[in-house]
Design an enzyme around this catalytic site. Structure first.
Site, PDB file in Angstrom:
ATOM      1  CG  ASP A  59      -1.975   1.047   1.159  1.00  0.00           C
ATOM      2  OD1 ASP A  59      -2.961   0.817   0.441  1.00  0.00           O
ATOM      3  OD2 ASP A  59      -1.816   2.110   1.805  1.00  0.00           O
ATOM      4  CG  ASN A  67      -4.892  11.122  -5.677  1.00  0.00           C
ATOM      5  OD1 ASN A  67      -4.157  11.224  -6.652  1.00  0.00           O
ATOM      6  ND2 ASN A  67      -5.506  10.006  -5.373  1.00  0.00           N
ATOM      7  CG  HIS A  72      -7.671  12.550  -8.631  1.00  0.00           C
ATOM      8  ND1 HIS A  72      -7.722  11.498  -7.755  1.00  0.00           N
ATOM      9  CD2 HIS A  72      -8.507  13.499  -8.153  1.00  0.00           C
ATOM     10  CE1 HIS A  72      -8.568  11.788  -6.781  1.00  0.00           C
ATOM     11  NE2 HIS A  72      -9.057  12.991  -6.993  1.00  0.00           N
ATOM     12  CG  ASP A  76      -4.147   8.777 -12.670  1.00  0.00           C
ATOM     13  OD1 ASP A  76      -4.590   8.193 -11.660  1.00  0.00           O
ATOM     14  OD2 ASP A  76      -4.874   9.296 -13.547  1.00  0.00           O
ATOM     15  CD  GLU A 101      -4.261   4.005  -1.582  1.00  0.00           C
ATOM     16  OE1 GLU A 101      -4.449   4.212  -0.387  1.00  0.00           O
ATOM     17  OE2 GLU A 101      -5.139   4.202  -2.439  1.00  0.00           O
TER      18      GLU A 101
END
Length: 172
Positions: A59, A67, A72, A76, A101
């Protein structure tokens, strides 16, 4: 002419089937296999022949902050970079993006200390690899829950790895 037409139609059909299969089995953003394909691969190709196994849940730490701070698109970029690292460092074992994630790696027939060494190396590489987004270098770290077992089923391994991941996150 009719024969060539039918051959071309069959070739197009085969290409379409392959495209559908690829799209159904991979994560659109990262290109890694998706969760469904991961379970299928482990169940059909590995589980019958494995004596010992390890499973790692990964994680990304503070991903929401990336973010929220940079948008975002930055998130990405981070996910794509981590996926590339997973693809290069774990190209010999099943790995997948599990969602958000979170990533998962299955390490069959590997001694626990070897699995730990590989995951620690991966964790260090992630921390040392800045992600270039626009004009900024974003640093990323990851928490990992790694479990090793002999005969446990995949669901048990996932549950145990998830608990260890939670412990890793809570301990920083």
């Amino acid at each position: 002419e009719e024969f060539l037409c039918r051959v071309m139609q069959n070739l197009e059909l085969l290409e379409s089937v392959e495209t559908i299969r690829r799209v159904a089995n991979s994560d659109y953003l990262t290109g890694l296999p998706n969760r469904r394909h991961f379970f299928y691969t482990v169940a059909t190709r590995y589980r019958q022949h494995v004596e010992r196994q390890s499973l790692a849940l990964i994680d990304l730490d503070h991903f929401k902050r990336i973010n929220d701070t940079y948008g975002h698109d930055a998130g990405d970029a981070v996910l794509k970079t981590v996926a590339e690292l997973i693809s290069s460092l774990f190209n010999d074992v099943p790995a997948a993006r599990f969602g958000g994630e979170e990533f998962c790696i299955y390490l069959p027939d590997m001694a626990p200390e070897d699995a730990l060494r590989r995951m620690e190396n991966f964790r260090a590489v992630v921390a040392e690899t800045p992600v270039l987004y626009k004009d900024k270098l974003l640093s990323v770290t990851a928490s990992i829950g790694l479990i090793s077992a002999f005969d446990d089923n995949l669901e048990t391994l996932l549950g145990d790895a998830d608990k260890l991941l939670y412990t890793a996150k809570s301990q920083g």
